[in-house]
Motif scaffolding. Structure first.
Motif, PDB file in Angstrom:
ATOM      1  N   VAL A  22     -12.981  34.837  -0.963  1.00 52.98           N
ATOM      2  CA  VAL A  22     -12.688  33.927  -2.022  1.00 52.98           C
ATOM      3  C   VAL A  22     -13.366  34.472  -3.373  1.00 52.98           C
ATOM      4  CG1 VAL A  22     -12.580  31.735  -0.582  1.00 52.98           C
ATOM      5  CG2 VAL A  22     -14.844  32.401  -1.949  1.00 52.98           C
ATOM      6  N   ASP A  23     -12.755  34.117  -4.366  1.00 54.17           N
ATOM      7  CA  ASP A  23     -13.404  34.530  -5.792  1.00 54.17           C
ATOM      8  C   ASP A  23     -14.276  33.294  -6.168  1.00 54.17           C
ATOM      9  OD1 ASP A  23     -11.386  32.463  -6.683  1.00 54.17           O
ATOM     10  OD2 ASP A  23     -10.281  34.063  -7.645  1.00 54.17           O
ATOM     11  N   GLU A  24     -14.680  33.446  -7.412  1.00 55.52           N
ATOM     12  CA  GLU A  24     -15.684  32.284  -7.979  1.00 55.52           C
ATOM     13  C   GLU A  24     -14.887  31.073  -8.148  1.00 55.52           C
ATOM     14  OE1 GLU A  24     -15.428  33.326 -12.727  1.00 55.52           O
ATOM     15  OE2 GLU A  24     -17.247  33.528 -11.675  1.00 55.52           O
ATOM     16  N   ASP A  25     -13.558  30.814  -8.206  1.00 57.62           N
ATOM     17  CA  ASP A  25     -12.788  29.741  -8.138  1.00 57.62           C
ATOM     18  C   ASP A  25     -12.635  29.094  -6.722  1.00 57.62           C
ATOM     19  OD1 ASP A  25     -12.675  29.905 -10.954  1.00 57.62           O
ATOM     20  OD2 ASP A  25     -10.868  31.305 -10.880  1.00 57.62           O
ATOM     21  N   ALA A  26     -13.125  29.822  -5.774  1.00 57.09           N
ATOM     22  CA  ALA A  26     -13.001  29.266  -4.473  1.00 57.09           C
ATOM     23  C   ALA A  26     -11.491  29.715  -3.821  1.00 57.09           C
ATOM     24  CB  ALA A  26     -13.168  28.053  -4.057  1.00 57.09           C
ATOM     25  N   ARG A  27     -10.538  30.371  -4.629  1.00 54.97           N
ATOM     26  CA  ARG A  27      -9.265  30.971  -4.539  1.00 54.97           C
ATOM     27  C   ARG A  27      -9.322  32.131  -3.390  1.00 54.97           C
ATOM     28  NH1 ARG A  27      -4.491  30.650  -7.631  1.00 54.97           N
ATOM     29  NH2 ARG A  27      -5.659  29.529  -9.015  1.00 54.97           N
ATOM     30  N   VAL A  28      -8.501  31.933  -2.389  1.00 52.12           N
ATOM     31  CA  VAL A  28      -8.326  32.859  -1.251  1.00 52.12           C
ATOM     32  C   VAL A  28      -7.775  34.041  -1.746  1.00 52.12           C
ATOM     33  CG1 VAL A  28      -7.593  33.112   1.036  1.00 52.12           C
ATOM     34  CG2 VAL A  28      -8.354  30.939   0.458  1.00 52.12           C
ATOM     35  N   GLN A  29      -8.417  35.241  -1.319  1.00 48.46           N
ATOM     36  CA  GLN A  29      -7.897  36.507  -1.902  1.00 48.46           C
ATOM     37  C   GLN A  29      -7.039  37.148  -0.537  1.00 48.46           C
ATOM     38  OE1 GLN A  29      -9.291  37.857  -4.811  1.00 48.46           O
ATOM     39  NE2 GLN A  29      -9.440  35.791  -4.636  1.00 48.46           N
ATOM     40  N   LEU A  30      -5.865  37.961  -1.185  1.00 48.63           N
ATOM     41  CA  LEU A  30      -5.123  38.787  -0.130  1.00 48.63           C
ATOM     42  C   LEU A  30      -5.729  39.758   0.258  1.00 48.63           C
ATOM     43  CD1 LEU A  30      -1.999  37.833  -2.336  1.00 48.63           C
ATOM     44  CD2 LEU A  30      -2.659  36.498  -0.182  1.00 48.63           C
ATOM     45  N   ALA A  31      -5.350  40.523   1.362  1.00 42.37           N
ATOM     46  CA  ALA A  31      -5.609  41.441   2.023  1.00 42.37           C
ATOM     47  C   ALA A  31      -5.321  42.707   1.275  1.00 42.37           C
ATOM     48  CB  ALA A  31      -5.218  41.550   3.440  1.00 42.37           C
ATOM     49  N   ASP A  32      -3.925  42.441   0.790  1.00 38.36           N
ATOM     50  CA  ASP A  32      -3.393  43.660  -0.037  1.00 38.36           C
ATOM     51  C   ASP A  32      -3.600  43.644  -1.532  1.00 38.36           C
ATOM     52  OD1 ASP A  32      -1.761  41.286  -0.763  1.00 38.36           O
ATOM     53  OD2 ASP A  32      -0.091  42.411   0.080  1.00 38.36           O
ATOM     54  N   GLY A  33      -4.689  42.871  -1.893  1.00 39.95           N
ATOM     55  CA  GLY A  33      -5.176  42.603  -3.390  1.00 39.95           C
ATOM     56  C   GLY A  33      -4.369  41.580  -4.258  1.00 39.95           C
ATOM     57  N   GLY A  34      -5.195  41.014  -4.935  1.00 40.27           N
ATOM     58  CA  GLY A  34      -4.927  39.616  -5.593  1.00 40.27           C
ATOM     59  C   GLY A  34      -5.324  38.489  -5.125  1.00 40.27           C
ATOM     60  N   ARG A  35      -4.981  37.339  -5.367  1.00 41.88           N
ATOM     61  CA  ARG A  35      -5.110  36.012  -4.713  1.00 41.88           C
ATOM     62  C   ARG A  35      -4.126  35.146  -4.308  1.00 41.88           C
ATOM     63  NH1 ARG A  35      -8.375  32.945  -9.501  1.00 41.88           N
ATOM     64  NH2 ARG A  35      -6.832  32.214 -10.712  1.00 41.88           N
ATOM     65  N   ALA A  36      -4.231  34.364  -3.304  1.00 40.17           N
ATOM     66  CA  ALA A  36      -3.168  33.572  -2.896  1.00 40.17           C
ATOM     67  C   ALA A  36      -2.963  32.678  -4.223  1.00 40.17           C
ATOM     68  CB  ALA A  36      -3.312  32.783  -1.719  1.00 40.17           C
ATOM     69  N   GLU A  37      -1.553  32.129  -4.482  1.00 45.53           N
ATOM     70  CA  GLU A  37      -1.266  31.538  -5.664  1.00 45.53           C
ATOM     71  C   GLU A  37      -1.786  29.979  -5.716  1.00 45.53           C
ATOM     72  OE1 GLU A  37       2.617  29.205  -7.556  1.00 45.53           O
ATOM     73  OE2 GLU A  37       2.984  31.458  -6.717  1.00 45.53           O
ATOM     74  N   ASN A  38      -1.919  29.267  -4.359  1.00 42.63           N
ATOM     75  CA  ASN A  38      -2.317  27.926  -4.508  1.00 42.63           C
ATOM     76  C   ASN A  38      -2.805  27.791  -3.082  1.00 42.63           C
ATOM     77  OD1 ASN A  38      -0.071  28.390  -2.653  1.00 42.63           O
ATOM     78  ND2 ASN A  38       1.160  26.585  -3.316  1.00 42.63           N
ATOM     79  N   ILE A  39      -3.778  28.527  -2.640  1.00 46.40           N
ATOM     80  CA  ILE A  39      -4.644  28.301  -1.390  1.00 46.40           C
ATOM     81  C   ILE A  39      -6.165  28.551  -1.996  1.00 46.40           C
ATOM     82  CG2 ILE A  39      -5.201  28.826   1.111  1.00 46.40           C
ATOM     83  CD1 ILE A  39      -2.479  30.032   1.509  1.00 46.40           C
ATOM     84  N   TRP A  40      -6.829  27.639  -1.540  1.00 48.92           N
ATOM     85  CA  TRP A  40      -8.331  27.387  -1.566  1.00 48.92           C
ATOM     86  C   TRP A  40      -9.148  27.374  -0.498  1.00 48.92           C
ATOM     87  CZ3 TRP A  40      -4.814  25.933  -5.169  1.00 48.92           C
ATOM     88  CH2 TRP A  40      -4.854  26.209  -6.476  1.00 48.92           C
ATOM     89  N   ALA A  41     -10.445  27.693  -0.328  1.00 49.85           N
ATOM     90  CA  ALA A  41     -11.191  27.506   0.798  1.00 49.85           C
ATOM     91  C   ALA A  41     -12.565  27.242   0.576  1.00 49.85           C
ATOM     92  CB  ALA A  41     -11.058  28.965   1.498  1.00 49.85           C
ATOM     93  N   ALA A  42     -13.098  26.295   1.402  1.00 48.55           N
ATOM     94  CA  ALA A  42     -14.636  26.080   1.178  1.00 48.55           C
ATOM     95  C   ALA A  42     -15.214  25.631   2.539  1.00 48.55           C
ATOM     96  CB  ALA A  42     -14.407  24.640   0.416  1.00 48.55           C
ATOM     97  N   GLY A  43     -16.533  25.896   2.628  1.00 49.06           N
ATOM     98  CA  GLY A  43     -17.310  25.445   3.565  1.00 49.06           C
ATOM     99  C   GLY A  43     -17.442  26.763   4.745  1.00 49.06           C
ATOM    100  N   GLU A  44     -17.507  26.358   5.986  1.00 49.12           N
ATOM    101  CA  GLU A  44     -17.810  27.337   6.853  1.00 49.12           C
ATOM    102  C   GLU A  44     -16.865  28.691   6.972  1.00 49.12           C
ATOM    103  OE1 GLU A  44     -18.392  25.304  10.704  1.00 49.12           O
ATOM    104  OE2 GLU A  44     -20.082  24.434   9.946  1.00 49.12           O
ATOM    105  N   ILE A  45     -15.301  28.172   6.632  1.00 51.76           N
ATOM    106  CA  ILE A  45     -14.466  29.091   6.720  1.00 51.76           C
ATOM    107  C   ILE A  45     -14.349  30.235   5.904  1.00 51.76           C
ATOM    108  CG2 ILE A  45     -12.640  27.983   5.279  1.00 51.76           C
ATOM    109  CD1 ILE A  45     -10.585  28.307   7.331  1.00 51.76           C
ATOM    110  N   MET A  46     -15.606  29.996   4.788  1.00 53.10           N
ATOM    111  CA  MET A  46     -15.517  31.191   3.740  1.00 53.10           C
ATOM    112  C   MET A  46     -16.857  31.521   3.700  1.00 53.10           C
ATOM    113  SD  MET A  46     -16.940  29.173   1.323  1.00 53.10           S
ATOM    114  CE  MET A  46     -17.042  30.475   0.062  1.00 53.10           C
ATOM    115  N   ALA A  47     -17.784  30.939   4.584  1.00 54.63           N
ATOM    116  CA  ALA A  47     -19.386  31.178   4.469  1.00 54.63           C
ATOM    117  C   ALA A  47     -19.773  32.595   4.397  1.00 54.63           C
ATOM    118  CB  ALA A  47     -19.916  30.260   5.393  1.00 54.63           C
ATOM    119  N   GLY A  48     -18.972  33.391   5.038  1.00 54.12           N
ATOM    120  CA  GLY A  48     -19.461  34.858   4.879  1.00 54.12           C
ATOM    121  C   GLY A  48     -19.333  35.496   3.637  1.00 54.12           C
TER     122      GLY A  48
END
Length: 468
Positions: free
Chosen positions: A409-435
């Motif tokens: 994720v980035d500092e907005d908790a927006r999920v990043q894409l494997a091929d660059g950029g970020r998902a338009e409308n998907i955020w993540a929080a907690g253990e699923i992004m703790a790494g």
């Protein structure tokens, strides 16, 4: 009054998960004006993921409060994080999280959560961590009550098992329920459904067959279904599949959901041996909250993933007891027999340790410098001879709380894409992004910090997006 999710309508925000991160996200999104649906895999009684088993949260603060005994600066928090992770963290995200944590104690309290004065003793957390009055379940109940008052809808025994996407834009969630598979449409998704610690087959992909001997001290419902789906849908993966919050817990604990009462805090007061009666690590390396989460991994690397904490009568009252009573012996040999260890080998290890202990003033509240000399591995603090009977032991196995493999994720908790950029409308929080923050290691209360801070950010971001 609790409102069930209406699968016939569209929501502004769907939150997958039902623990602290999910609730912080749902509340923040709702306060931003969004209609919110929480999809929780567990039954209502077991709702909340691993938050049910928590006790406290680590937040930076500039001065003492009614529940904290002194200041805990952002720099000190960051230094502690860098030490336990050995630098394996996204420093930008970590500093942002720590900075935002300063507001969280007040924000969480505004959502109805109450705190108690921090515990002292060997926990050494009175200055750094705020304890929930009534523990994690009480905290969860307070957050659920607030979510209900805000009009958040909740579905229990409901798991997000697939995502309908339009390019990098989330469209709808496929939700498996007792009444069959449902489609839940929303303008934004917050993924807060935990890690995959309860999925033994997935653990084996990283650990191999030894994962069969792991105990899962957290919820049995965190099997990583949404995490796997996100990765398959092109979200960027982060973290090592073998890195996790893993503590040494009582080997007699249940396979799943043993929780905090199966953890053992007595390692620093004795020695830890494997089933060959060999010590394998410095039991007094640092204060317990900064080292307790390394012991699961250490035990995992021992034969048959089993170890034994050995101590004497002088230490019995110095720590919070486990759910299970210690094994007791009038002599070291009797204790060994009850543990099915070689009595002569355990006697030799204990005598070797006792002979290496140097004179000093034992003090369990500080790094007291009581140490061994000429012993490998050494014990660098709280070393004193194991000589006053009766003698005690706890058998321990690796207890996995949550995994660190997740989505970036980035500092907005927006999920990043494997091929660059970020998902338009998907955020993540907690253990699923703790790494993103925890590459390895752990310090008490940081999991709740990650969940609360990123949950609030994700909810605010998703709510703002949905109201455009």
């Amino acid at each position: 009054m609790e409102r069930p999710v209406d699968f016939s309508r569209s929501y502004d925000v769907v939150v997958a998960g039902g623990g602290n991160a999910a609730l912080c996200a749902a509340i923040a999104a709702s306060r931003a004006g969004a209609s919110v649906a929480i999809v929780e895999k567990a039954p209502r009684f077991y709702r909340g993921g691993n938050t049910r088993h928590t006790r406290n949260m680590r937040c930076a603060h500039d001065s003492a409060t009614e529940t904290l005994s002194g200041p805990y600066t952002e720099d000190e928090f960051f230094d502690d994080l860098m030490r336990v992770t050995q630098g394996n963290t996204n420093q930008h995200l970590a500093r942002m999280m720590i900075s935002r944590s300063k507001d969280m104690l007040d924000w969480i309290a505004e959502q109805g959560v109450r705190f108690q004065p921090s515990l002292g003793g060997t926990l050494s957390l009175g200055r750094t961590n705020s304890f929930f009055l009534g523990g994690g379940r009480s905290m969860l109940n307070a957050l659920y009550r607030t979510a209900e008052r805000l009009g958040v809808h909740v579905a229990y025994e409901a798991e997000v098992t697939d995502l309908e996407m339009d390019g990098d834009r989330f469209v709808a969630a496929e939700v498996t329920t007792p009444d069959g598979t449902k489609r839940l449409e929303a303008r934004a998704l917050v993924a807060a459904s935990g890690g995959f610690e309860a999925n033994i087959d997935w653990l084996k992909e990283g650990w191999g067959e030894i994962a069969e001997n792991f105990l899962i001290r957290g919820t049995p419902y965190n099997r990583g279904s949404l995490l796997r789906t996100l990765i398959d849908k092109g979200m960027k993966q982060i973290g090592d599949p073998t890195q996790c919050h893993a503590v040494a817990i009582d080997a007699r604990a249940p396979k799943y959901d043993g929780g905090i009462i199966t953890r053992l805090d007595c390692v620093v007061f004795g020695i830890v041996v494997n089933n060959r009666c060999e010590r394998f690590y410095d039991e007094g390396e640092d204060i317990w909250p900064k080292r307790y989460a390394i012991w699961g991994r250490l035990v995992a690397n021992q034969p048959e993933q089993i170890a034994y904490i050995i101590f004497d009568a002088r230490s019995l009252q110095l720590f919070m007891p486990s759910l299970y009573p210690p094994v007791t012996g009038a002599t070291i040999e009797e204790l060994a027999g009850k543990l099915t260890l070689d009595p002569a080998a355990l006697r030799a290890t204990v005598e070797g340790f006792n002979a290496a202990v140097q004179p000093g003033t034992f003090d369990d509240t500080i790094l007291d410098g009581c140490h061994t000399e000429g012993l490998v591995p050494p014990k660098t603090n709280w070393a004193r001879a194991i000589e006053q009977g009766p003698f005690y032991a706890y058998p321990v196995r690796p207890g996995i709380t949550f995994t660190y493999l997740g989505v970036e994720v980035d500092e907005d908790a927006r999920v990043q894409l494997a091929d660059g950029g970020r998902a338009e409308n998907i955020w993540a929080a907690g253990e699923i992004m703790a790494g993103n923050v925890l590459g390895l290691g752990y310090a008490a209360g940081i999991g709740m910090t990650i969940g609360s801070v990123f949950g609030r950010i994700a909810g605010e971001g998703a709510g703002s997006y949905a109201s455009r």
